[in-house]
Design a protein around this motif. Structure first.
Motif, mmCIF file in Angstrom:
data_model
loop_
_atom_site.group_PDB
_atom_site.id
_atom_site.type_symbol
_atom_site.label_atom_id
_atom_site.label_comp_id
_atom_site.label_asym_id
_atom_site.label_seq_id
_atom_site.Cartn_x
_atom_site.Cartn_y
_atom_site.Cartn_z
ATOM 1 N N CYS A 42 19.873 144.867 100.249
ATOM 2 C CA CYS A 42 19.905 144.479 98.836
ATOM 3 C C CYS A 42 21.343 144.091 98.487
ATOM 4 C CB CYS A 42 19.459 145.632 97.936
ATOM 5 S SG CYS A 42 17.803 146.247 98.315
ATOM 6 N N ALA A 43 21.529 142.843 98.139
ATOM 7 C CA ALA A 43 22.868 142.374 97.808
ATOM 8 C C ALA A 43 23.350 143.023 96.511
ATOM 9 C CB ALA A 43 22.875 140.857 97.684
ATOM 10 N N SER A 44 24.644 142.981 96.331
ATOM 11 C CA SER A 44 25.236 143.581 95.128
ATOM 12 C C SER A 44 24.677 142.914 93.870
ATOM 13 C CB SER A 44 26.753 143.425 95.185
ATOM 14 O OG SER A 44 27.356 143.978 94.040
ATOM 15 N N GLY A 45 24.218 143.756 92.943
ATOM 16 C CA GLY A 45 23.684 143.261 91.680
ATOM 17 C C GLY A 45 22.190 142.990 91.709
ATOM 18 N N TYR A 46 21.544 143.252 92.834
ATOM 19 C CA TYR A 46 20.100 143.018 92.937
ATOM 20 C C TYR A 46 19.400 144.369 93.128
ATOM 21 C CZ TYR A 46 21.223 138.095 93.327
ATOM 22 O OH TYR A 46 21.702 136.823 93.074
ATOM 23 N N GLY A 47 18.804 144.861 92.072
ATOM 24 C CA GLY A 47 18.198 146.182 92.092
ATOM 25 C C GLY A 47 16.731 146.138 92.467
ATOM 26 N N LEU A 48 16.227 147.282 92.929
ATOM 27 C CA LEU A 48 14.818 147.421 93.287
ATOM 28 C C LEU A 48 14.416 148.872 93.062
ATOM 29 C CD1 LEU A 48 12.280 146.045 94.460
ATOM 30 C CD2 LEU A 48 13.045 146.811 96.726
ATOM 31 N N TYR A 49 13.289 149.051 92.375
ATOM 32 C CA TYR A 49 12.811 150.400 92.058
ATOM 33 C C TYR A 49 11.310 150.436 92.340
ATOM 34 C CZ TYR A 49 17.263 150.278 89.627
ATOM 35 O OH TYR A 49 18.592 150.125 89.338
ATOM 36 N N ILE A 50 10.970 151.037 93.495
ATOM 37 C CA ILE A 50 9.553 151.111 93.879
ATOM 38 C C ILE A 50 9.280 152.479 94.504
ATOM 39 C CG2 ILE A 50 9.272 148.622 94.297
ATOM 40 C CD1 ILE A 50 9.627 149.142 97.279
ATOM 41 N N SER A 51 8.017 152.818 94.541
ATOM 42 C CA SER A 51 7.611 154.072 95.174
ATOM 43 C C SER A 51 7.460 153.867 96.680
ATOM 44 C CB SER A 51 6.292 154.548 94.574
ATOM 45 O OG SER A 51 5.280 153.565 94.781
ATOM 46 N N ALA A 52 7.059 154.915 97.371
ATOM 47 C CA ALA A 52 6.880 154.839 98.827
ATOM 48 C C ALA A 52 5.829 153.784 99.174
ATOM 49 C CB ALA A 52 6.468 156.198 99.373
ATOM 50 N N ARG A 53 6.033 153.142 100.353
ATOM 51 C CA ARG A 53 5.129 152.085 100.785
ATOM 52 C C ARG A 53 4.722 152.307 102.253
ATOM 53 N NH1 ARG A 53 4.985 151.310 96.036
ATOM 54 N NH2 ARG A 53 5.544 149.381 94.899
ATOM 55 N N SER A 54 3.520 151.835 102.594
ATOM 56 C CA SER A 54 3.059 151.827 103.994
ATOM 57 C C SER A 54 3.217 150.415 104.528
ATOM 58 C CB SER A 54 1.601 152.280 104.078
ATOM 59 O OG SER A 54 1.166 152.297 105.424
ATOM 60 N N ASN A 55 3.939 150.300 105.632
ATOM 61 C CA ASN A 55 4.278 148.990 106.186
ATOM 62 C C ASN A 55 3.852 148.924 107.660
ATOM 63 O OD1 ASN A 55 6.033 148.393 103.704
ATOM 64 N ND2 ASN A 55 7.015 150.238 104.549
ATOM 65 N N SER A 56 4.088 147.780 108.290
ATOM 66 C CA SER A 56 3.657 147.648 109.686
ATOM 67 C C SER A 56 4.628 146.802 110.486
ATOM 68 C CB SER A 56 2.259 147.036 109.763
ATOM 69 O OG SER A 56 2.274 145.696 109.306
ATOM 70 N N CYS A 57 4.584 147.057 111.800
ATOM 71 C CA CYS A 57 5.371 146.243 112.747
ATOM 72 C C CYS A 57 4.498 145.987 113.973
ATOM 73 C CB CYS A 57 6.656 146.963 113.153
ATOM 74 S SG CYS A 57 7.646 146.035 114.360
ATOM 75 N N ILE A 58 4.424 144.731 114.366
ATOM 76 C CA ILE A 58 3.636 144.355 115.530
ATOM 77 C C ILE A 58 4.582 143.796 116.597
ATOM 78 C CG2 ILE A 58 1.765 142.910 116.405
ATOM 79 C CD1 ILE A 58 0.710 142.727 113.539
ATOM 80 N N VAL A 59 4.552 144.403 117.763
ATOM 81 C CA VAL A 59 5.341 143.929 118.897
ATOM 82 C C VAL A 59 4.399 143.743 120.077
ATOM 83 C CG1 VAL A 59 7.252 144.370 120.481
ATOM 84 C CG2 VAL A 59 7.402 145.134 118.096
ATOM 85 N N GLY A 60 4.370 142.531 120.601
ATOM 86 C CA GLY A 60 3.502 142.252 121.742
ATOM 87 C C GLY A 60 2.035 142.464 121.437
ATOM 88 N N GLY A 61 1.647 142.263 120.196
ATOM 89 C CA GLY A 61 0.246 142.368 119.817
ATOM 90 C C GLY A 61 -0.204 143.764 119.443
ATOM 91 N N LYS A 107 5.463 145.015 96.764
ATOM 92 C CA LYS A 107 4.520 145.018 95.636
ATOM 93 C C LYS A 107 5.276 145.188 94.318
ATOM 94 C CE LYS A 107 0.841 147.030 98.441
ATOM 95 N NZ LYS A 107 -0.087 148.174 98.633
ATOM 96 N N ALA A 108 6.237 144.313 94.120
ATOM 97 C CA ALA A 108 7.121 144.434 92.953
ATOM 98 C C ALA A 108 7.480 143.058 92.421
ATOM 99 C CB ALA A 108 8.385 145.181 93.352
ATOM 100 N N ASN A 109 7.952 143.057 91.179
ATOM 101 C CA ASN A 109 8.457 141.829 90.566
ATOM 102 C C ASN A 109 9.926 141.705 90.953
ATOM 103 O OD1 ASN A 109 9.811 140.155 88.435
ATOM 104 N ND2 ASN A 109 7.674 139.897 87.819
ATOM 105 N N ILE A 110 10.192 140.664 91.723
ATOM 106 C CA ILE A 110 11.561 140.460 92.179
ATOM 107 C C ILE A 110 12.008 139.075 91.740
ATOM 108 C CG2 ILE A 110 13.039 140.281 94.214
ATOM 109 C CD1 ILE A 110 11.136 142.146 95.658
ATOM 110 N N ALA A 111 13.109 139.041 91.005
ATOM 111 C CA ALA A 111 13.661 137.775 90.503
ATOM 112 C C ALA A 111 12.610 136.983 89.746
ATOM 113 C CB ALA A 111 14.245 136.962 91.640
ATOM 114 N N GLY A 112 11.800 137.710 88.974
ATOM 115 C CA GLY A 112 10.813 137.060 88.126
ATOM 116 C C GLY A 112 9.529 136.678 88.828
#
Length: 328
Positions: A42-61, A107-112
């Motif tokens: 997050c660059a300076s001056g760019y805020g983000l406020y969200i709760s915990a999230r479930s994410n994923s990473c796929i490597v080699g399928g 799942k957030a509003n970022i930069a409008g």
């Protein structure tokens, strides 16, 4: 190729999703463990406020999930979202290139704008895992020494060297760390090529990492018979069979030109597993006999006689006699 790298995606002004990966290879299993550390920059001056999230990473399928904690930042920071590990199988030659795709769900509003998900993806080429070392073997004359060279894929590897020549097999070295090996092939190699002056064989190199067999490689060689040292030996005895001339000379070993009827008996001995396939008798007057025992019933004029023998390798040995002196 690399042991580490980064895949990233700038998904909005001031925000970058980044996955830093590192490779931990396992030589024995020809696999690598890829550790992925997922980050949000997050660059300076760019805020983000969200709760915990479930994410994923796929490597080699293969997909792995990771949960990121709640984020509360006014910017100017790098947040670690989570870590995943992935086991990758390398190709038989030790290479591997796989896709990596990380998906984060702000799942957030970022930069409008509403950003439900963002994916950073790319192809990563891993360091090649050393596999079987290669081997070469110089051709040789049977009875002489030769050399075997190992192009070692890793300094940690040892090698067992074996040979095959016809039906003959053997071990040259066992789990050696040497890269140049002197070898004197056994003279019994002759028995594998009784009908030829050369034959092809194979050296096999088994590559080990500790007690684990990594793989094998082979090299061909040609073994040659030393022709000048393997000519058949040949001798002959000559006796007169004409009773009339024997009555005059009193000795059947004395050959009288034109009158005697010499019987020539050839004794031929092959070498190193060959067999005799032909004998010949030559007199200087052109008389020829093709049997191991030949009687010249018409007599002979020349006192010079040569006997020869050809073996199954087509090697010919000969001896010349002077019947006037009985010498060779």
């Amino acid at each position: 190729m690399a042991l580490s790298g980064t895949v990233q995606k700038v998904f909005s002004t001031g925000f970058t999703l980044k996955t830093e990966w590192s490779q931990n290879p396992d030589i024995a299993s020809n696999t690598s463990t890829i550790t992925c550390t997922h980050k949000l920059v997050c660059a300076s001056g760019y805020g983000l406020y969200i709760s915990a999230r479930s994410n994923s990473c796929i490597v080699g399928g293969v997909s792995k999930t990771f949960k990121s904690a709640a984020i509360s930042t006014a910017g100017g920071t790098t947040i670690t979202l989570g870590t995943t590990t992935h086991k990758i199988n390398h190709n038989a030659d030790g290479t591997a290139s796989v896709s990596l795709s990380t998906t984060f769900y702000p799942k957030a509003n970022i930069a409008g704008k509403t950003v439900n998900s963002v994916t950073a993806s790319g192809t990563i080429t891993l360091n090649t895992i050393p596999r079987a070392s290669s081997v070469t073997c110089n051709s040789f004359y049977i009875g002489d020494s030769t050399s075997i060279t190992i192009n070692r894929a890793s300094t940690n590897f040892t090698h067992t060297i074996k040979y095959t020549f016809g039906n003959a097999t053997g071990v040259i070295a066992t789990k050696t760390s040497e890269v140049s090996i002197g070898w004197t092939p056994p003279t019994t190699f002759h028995s594998q090529i009784p009908n030829a002056t050369s034959g092809n064989g194979t050296v096999t190199c088994e590559t080990y990492n500790g007690d684990t067999l990594i793989g094998t490689s082979t090299a061909d060689f040609t073994a040659y018979v030393k022709q000048d040292q393997n000519l058949p030996t040949v001798t002959a005895t000559v006796v007169d069979t004409n009773v009339s001339t024997i009555a005059v000379t009193g000795d059947s070993s004395i050959i009288v030109k034109e009158l005697s009827k010499p019987k020539v008996t050839v004794t031929a001995t092959p070498k190193n597993s060959a067999t005799i396939k032909q004998t010949r008798i030559y007199f200087g007057d052109g008389s020829v006999g093709t049997n191991a025992e030949t009687t010249f019933t018409s007599g002979v004029v020349s006192s010079k006689m040569t006997v020869s023998a050809t073996d199954s390798r087509n090697l010919t040995g000969s001896t010349t006699y002077d019947l006037t002196t009985g010498s060779k």
